[in-house]
Structure formats: C-alpha cells, structure tokens
Design an enzyme around this catalytic site. Structure first.
Site, short mmCIF file in Angstrom:
data_model
loop_
_atom_site.label_atom_id
_atom_site.label_comp_id
_atom_site.label_asym_id
_atom_site.label_seq_id
_atom_site.Cartn_x
_atom_site.Cartn_y
_atom_site.Cartn_z
N ASP A 38 4.52 8.80 -5.36
CA ASP A 38 3.96 7.57 -5.89
C ASP A 38 4.89 6.66 -6.45
OD1 ASP A 38 1.49 8.17 -4.94
OD2 ASP A 38 0.86 9.04 -6.84
N GLU A 116 -2.95 24.27 24.46
CA GLU A 116 -3.12 23.41 23.19
C GLU A 116 -4.46 23.64 22.38
OE1 GLU A 116 -2.65 19.17 24.03
OE2 GLU A 116 -1.17 19.41 25.35
N LYS A 118 -7.78 22.97 20.68
CA LYS A 118 -8.55 21.92 20.82
C LYS A 118 -9.08 21.38 19.38
CE LYS A 118 -12.59 20.39 23.60
NZ LYS A 118 -13.62 20.27 22.60
N ASP A 120 -11.32 19.77 16.66
CA ASP A 120 -12.83 19.35 16.65
C ASP A 120 -13.03 18.09 15.65
OD1 ASP A 120 -15.41 19.54 17.30
OD2 ASP A 120 -15.89 21.25 15.83
N TYR A 241 -2.10 14.06 21.65
CA TYR A 241 -1.68 15.03 22.70
C TYR A 241 -1.29 14.57 23.93
CZ TYR A 241 -6.77 14.29 22.82
OH TYR A 241 -7.84 13.87 22.75
N LYS A 313 -3.89 22.25 30.45
CA LYS A 313 -3.19 21.21 31.09
C LYS A 313 -2.12 21.68 32.01
CE LYS A 313 -3.97 17.92 27.52
NZ LYS A 313 -3.46 17.31 26.38
N LYS A 337 -13.71 27.22 25.69
CA LYS A 337 -14.20 27.26 24.45
C LYS A 337 -14.52 28.69 23.88
CE LYS A 337 -16.30 23.15 24.62
NZ LYS A 337 -17.24 22.26 23.47
N CYS A 431 -44.79 33.21 -7.55
CA CYS A 431 -43.54 33.09 -7.75
C CYS A 431 -43.03 34.52 -8.06
CB CYS A 431 -43.11 32.22 -9.11
SG CYS A 431 -41.62 32.30 -9.57
N CYS A 434 -42.17 34.41 -12.09
CA CYS A 434 -43.24 34.49 -13.28
C CYS A 434 -44.70 34.59 -12.71
CB CYS A 434 -43.13 32.80 -13.81
SG CYS A 434 -43.52 31.74 -12.67
N CYS A 449 -42.32 26.59 -7.33
CA CYS A 449 -43.30 27.15 -8.49
C CYS A 449 -43.33 26.03 -9.49
CB CYS A 449 -42.25 28.28 -9.11
SG CYS A 449 -42.66 28.84 -10.83
N CYS A 454 -41.12 28.88 -16.09
CA CYS A 454 -40.58 29.81 -15.34
C CYS A 454 -39.17 30.59 -15.47
CB CYS A 454 -40.68 29.57 -13.78
SG CYS A 454 -39.99 30.75 -12.80
ZN ZN Z 1 -41.83 30.68 -11.37
#
Ligand code: ZN
Length: 696
Positions: A38, A116, A118, A120, A241, A313, A337, A431, A434, A449, A454
C-alpha cells in the site's frame, strides 16, 4: 540535494508494484507485506497527483478509474469462443485420441497433448493492443459478448500492460517497450478464489443477507456488476490459457503467432506477466493424459479455486489447424469432467433443527462416510417439501454429494436398497424441544415452532444477541449459552445483564479470569448504539442494515415501539414486510416487558448515528419498484424481498409501467410476458444477484 526525477521514480514504482502484484496474485508468494505494498501504491498516487501529465492508462493507480457504468455494450469476438466437447471417463478420452490420430494420419504413434486444469469460472477474452490492455469481454453466446473492460481492469492478476518477453520465439517487440506488437487476443477465465468466496459470504452473513451458493455464480454475478469499485473489492482472480491472433485486423500483413506448440504459447504468456495456472503438463500420448486426470481428481481439493475437470489440447499448432472445428467444438480439444464427489451411505435418522425464528429444518443423520477429504455424518435436507419430493426415508441408502464448499446434500435414495419397512418421512407434529404444535403458513415451505419461550429458540436467540454484529459480547458462545439455558440461569436477553462472576462459577471451562472477562464484556455491551440492540432483538426481517436505518430515523426505543405501520413505512428502505414485523414485535407485551428490563439494567436506548438529511429516500435502490416472478435458485421469494427492501426498493406484486425491474427465475409466467410487452427491464438471476451486490 537534487530533486529526484519524478519520471524515473514513477516508472520504477510501476515496475515494483506490478512485480508485487504478480508475486501476490499469480505466484501466491508475496515478498512484502500488504502495508508495504500500500505504501508503494500511495507513493505513486501522490507523485501522479503532483505530476498529472505523467498518469498513464496502464498505471496500477488506474485499475479503478471509471464511474459506475450504465450497462455493458455488446462486442463481437475476433474468433468465436467455442465450447468444448466433454469426456466423462477413460473410454471417452481414448475415443477422442483415436479421432485425433486418425485425422492426423499418424498411425499408432502417440500424439502430444497439453493437459490443463479446467477453471470453474467465467470465460473472458482480453485484447491487448501493442501490449496494452484495451478490452475485456465476456464469452456471451460465443460470437458476441459483453464489454466489461472497467471490471476486468480491477482484477489484479490481469496485467494492464504486458512485460517484455524473455521466452523463446516471442513476437517482434514494440520499439522501446518490448511487449508483443500488434493486436492479440488472450482467452482466459475469471474466477473467485475460495478464500475470497468465504470472506464475501461472511460479510453477507453479518449483514443478514442470503449467502451465495458457490464461487462460480458469485464470480459471474460480480462481473456483471455495473460498479467497478465494487468489483475491485470482491477479490476476483484470473487465469489465461490461449492466444488468439488477430486475423481480422491483418491488413498489410497477417499477424500469426509465431509458436509451434501450445506449451510454448503458455510459456510466452507467463513470461509477459499473464496469469497461467501452473499445474499444466505436456503429455506424450493419451495414457499420460489419463494419469494426469486421475491424479487431479484427488489433488484438486488442495487448490484455492474450484476446478471441475481437465482441458486436453493437441500440443502441435499446425496439427490443430489441420483438425479444425465442427460447428460447435474444436476437434483438437476436449474437456475431461471429474467424477462428482459422491458417495453412498445410510440414513440413520431424519431429525429437525429449531432455529432462532422457530424455523424447523430437517437434516439427515448419516452413517459416517469419508467423502472429498472429510468424514460426513450429517447432511441438510433443506425443508419438508424437499424430503417429500425426493422421498428420502429413514433407513434408506442414499447418494450424497459435495460440490465446492457447499454443505453436503442428499441427492436421492437408492430405491433398490430400500428396506421393506421404510415409511415416508413426515414433519413431526410437535416441536422436538418444547412440544408445541408446529405450524406452517399457507404460502411458505418452512414449518415453525411458534412458542417464543421454546428452549431451542431461546438458545439460538441468545447466540444471535451476543454475536459479533449484534451486541458483540465476546465469550458468550454456543456452549456457554447452552449451559446457562440448561441450568435456567438465563431465560431471555435481559437475564444476560444479571449475570455475575458468581453465576458463572462452577460452569464448565469457566475459570475466575474468563468469568471476569465475560462480565466486563457484558457491561461494555450496555453502551452499544441502539442500532446493534435493534438487530440483536432478532425481530423478523430486520437485518443489520434495516436496524441501522430504523435507529437513524427513529432515534430512540420509545419511538420505535410506538411507531405505527404507516410511520414505519415512511422510513426509506423500510417496506411493508419489515414494518409489519416491527409492529408485531412492539405489540407483544412480553417484548415490551423485556425492553423495560433491558433499560433498567442500563442498556442504552438511543443512537449516536448521524440524523438522516432531509427526507430523501436512501439506499442504492431507493425509488425503484421491483416485481419478482418464477423460482430463484439461490434464495426464496421472501429472502429476495428482504434483500431488495433493505436496499430501499419497493417490492410490488404486479407489473405496471411504473415497475423498474422484473426479476425472473425459472418457470416465470405472465408477469415476465407483461414486462416484455410494457418494455420494463427484466433481470435473470445472475443479473439480480449483481444488482443486490451493489448495496455497498
Ligand atoms: Zn419449540
């Protein structure tokens, strides 16, 4: 003392900065600290400010030079960007090799390939004119792409000017500069390193925004953002590439690239300072290629970027010429792949989690299985509808999958292995924590819930209250909250402020010193700005940003609690969903009581944030009306609404001439047609993600 020549120092600084950009962004081997870097950049900025005549477009200070753009112009590629044919296994690799050898007429002799990794990401085409970057375009439909030059310039791995080559067979140099002369197009891929992806999602989480699903989508969304300053912050990277010669601009001398092999072009690109992924390998014959593929199917997890395969290639460029292309693919390349990172295991049980808002989500408890570098014992099942659609049952053997950094998910049950006694799974009626009955709104997929007391909800709420972006009480994490709630020492937010060193004595992993620290942290949190408190209260739909907006406009807790829905809606960025939710919170006597106790404990109930100026709408999307239609992949309708409202947009139910944008996911229907008829701008999911990322 003679004043040093600014020209010389400026060019020295530019050279140094580019050198360190390469070390950091291409070689991953920084030689100096970020601060030192910086300092160099600031020195250059100061010098250029003093000598504006010496500013050059390829100076590192000019990476983010533009203002936000209105849109991206469409540009035509010099040579169409074709996609690649795929090979999914060794057999298909061998079939590719046979086609190449037959066409080449080499008999049984091996053909040399370059393999090479690939990347993504998002394909781009970079144009350099006499060594200077003049254009960056997306692939688009392969023939035409979008001119995203201002965004490409912010990517520090991409040089703004090419370096004199030292490699073999370089093109003739431009006088005095040494970079490749004329116009060349470089193909590559922009991607988001995993570390940047994790950082962005952490920021999204802190802001209460929906998370991005994977680095690829995030990179694509970022590249389509109209503000280069924001793109610069995202930390995109790139690999190149391929060199494409400019045959169109040939004129008085066709410019061809003077290399014999692809390997040479990769070395040349690297020597000009372009980012080339360093694991590529020249392979003598398809057997070596297959070995490379097998090796990296495993090793790819050690990389800082996502790769989904290997590009193969033909190395000999003259042979490539002879092989040519089909209408869709080059005949001289294919993409192998990697097999998906999948495994089979058994579902021991399907259980549910109760979150802070009471949302109940199912997950599968699995027989532990090793997959892609870690042992998996659990997988999310998203929601009850998803479980029903896939018909996942307890006892089923299932296929699980891990993609990128995403949490493992259950793909499908293997029906042939289903035990006869397995029954369809149903959301429990009550739930599990509780015992309250679970509810689901007509329109929603989420079960809840509704019991505010709870224990599960209380634990999650307390964790949220203490979290870094809320009240920021360091030390009050999951395990301590669990102990405090289990021993009934803390039942709600206000109880936190009654915690003393005595309360904490005798808890696990809680010595006298950490107890004193925690008490001090709790005390300190009392003087937090009210914006933190509003967020910490966990009012539905009120994220960090909405909380700050409410604090700035309403100033005190009394005014927030007493505001009507209409008053709340006059606050910029606060839409009907948030307003209703705040009102419902304030109307609940328990909540009023809770606030009174927090006040009594000495928690600050006012803000120091600056007062809003005038009554101007705020937020990057203030004054815009958005209509959502169809299903989005990355978030629910509700999350999308929330994200838009936080940015100041109004979300409307029907399309009119006043609509600014119609966001369409899959299965969009009549609203999209209406938008097109009225000429309202429509956004697909990528464009929508780009829009909401402009929030910063
Ligand atoms: Zn609950």
């Amino acid at each position: 003392m003679a004043k040093p020549d600014p020209t010389q120092r400026i060019s020295e600084l530019r050279r140094l900065i580019r050198h360190h950009e390469e070390c950091y962004y291409i070689l991953n081997a920084p030689e100096i600290s970020d601060e030192e870097f910086d300092r160099l950049l600031h020195e250059l900025e100061r010098l250029e400010a003093d000598y504006p005549d010496l500013v050059a477009p390829d100076s590192p200070t000019q990476r983010v030079a533009g203002r936000p753009v209105e849109g991206f112009p469409t540009v035509e590629h010099l040579v169409p960007m074709l996609s690649l044919d795929n090979a999914y296994n060794d057999e298909e690799l061998r079939a590719f090799d046979e086609r190449v050898r037959r066409a080449a007429g080499v008999g049984d002799a091996a053909v040399a390939y370059v393999a090479e990794l690939k990347i993504d990401g998002l394909s781009i085409a970079l144009t350099y004119n006499d060594g200077r970057l003049v254009r960056g375009a997306t692939r688009g439909d392969g023939v035409r792409g979008e001119d995203v030059t201002p965004n490409v310039r912010t990517i520090r791995a991409i040089p703004l000017s090419l370096r004199p080559s030292t490699g073999p067979g370089r093109p003739e140099a431009v006088e005095g500069r040494g970079a490749p002369a004329g116009r060349i197009e470089i193909r590559g891929e922009v991607y988001l390193p995993r570390a940047s992806f994790a950082r962005i999602n952490k920021d999204m989480e802190d802001a209460g925004m929906p998370l991005f699903q994977n680095p690829r989508n995030t990179a694509a969304g970022t590249m389509r953002n109209l503000d280069p300053a924001l793109v610069a912050k995202r930390g995109l990277a790139a690999f190149t590439y391929q060199i494409v010669a400019d045959v169109a601009a040939a004129g008085d001398g066709v410019k061809t690239v003077p290399y014999r092999t692809h390997a040479e072009t990769l070395e040349a690109m690297r020597s000009w300072g372009l980012p080339v992924e360093r694991h590529w390998r020249r392979c003598d014959g398809i057997v070596e290629v297959a070995a490379f593929c097998t090796e990296w199917a495993e090793k790819r997890r050690t990389l800082d970027f996502d790769t989904d395969g290997v590009v193969i290639k033909v190395d000999d460029l003259a042979l490539r010429e002879r092989l040519g292309t089909t209408a869709k693919f080059p005949r001289w390349a294919t993409a192998f792949k990697f097999p998906a990172q999948q495994a089979n295991t058994r579902v021991r049980a399907i259980r549910v989690n109760v979150g802070r808002t009471g949302a109940v989500t199912p997950f599968a408890e699995l027989e532990p299985v090793f997959l892609a570098g870690s042992t998996i014992g659990m997988a999310t099942l998203h929601n009850a509808e998803d479980v029903a659609r896939k018909d996942i049952r307890e006892g089923d053997t299932v296929l699980i999958e891990k993609a990128g950094d995403v949490i493992p998910k259950v793909v499908a049950p293997i029906l042939a292995l289903r035990p006869p006694e397995a029954v369809p799974w149903a959301m429990p009626a009550t739930c599990p924590v509780c015992g309250s009955a679970l509810h689901r709104d007509e329109e929603e997929v989420v079960w809840r819930c509704e019991n505010a007391s709870c224990a599960a909800r209380i634990r999650r709420s307390l964790e949220h209250f203490a979290s870094r972006s809320a009240m920021n009480i360091e030390g009050l994490g999951e395990s301590l909250v669990d102990q405090l709630v289990t021993r009934q020492l803390v039942r709600d937010y206000a109880d936190i402020y009654a915690v003393t060193a005595d309360t904490l004595a005798g808890l696990e992993r809680m010595g006298a010193k950490s107890a004193a620290n925690l008490v001090a942290q709790i005390e300190r949190s009392k003087s937090n700005d009210i914006s933190r408190l509003i967020y910490a209260l966990g009012i539905r739909h009120v994220g960090e940003k909405a909380a700050a907006t409410l604090a700035r406009h309403l100033r005190t807790m009394e005014r927030l609690l007493d505001a009507t829905v209409e008053q709340l809606q006059t606050v910029p960025e606060i839409g009907p969903v948030v307003a209703d939710s705040v009102r419902a919170f304030a109307a609940e006597p328990h909540n009023r009581d809770l606030i009174a106790r927090l006040r009594k404990a000495g928690v600050k109930m006012t803000t120091e944030l600056p007062e809003p100026v005038g009554g101007e709408p705020e937020g990057p999307l203030a004054g815009k009306t958005v209509v959502l239609t169809g299903t989005l992949k990355s978030m629910t309708r509700e999350e999308a609404t929330e994200a838009l409202e936080k940015l100041g947009a109004k979300v409307a139910g029907s399309v009119s001439r006043k609509t600014t944008y119609v966001v369409h996911g899959s299965d969009a229907g009549s609203k999209l047609e209406k938008a097109q008829k009225l000429g309202v701008e429509t956004l697909d999911e990528d464009a929508f993600l780009a829009l909401i990322m402009e929030r910063e």
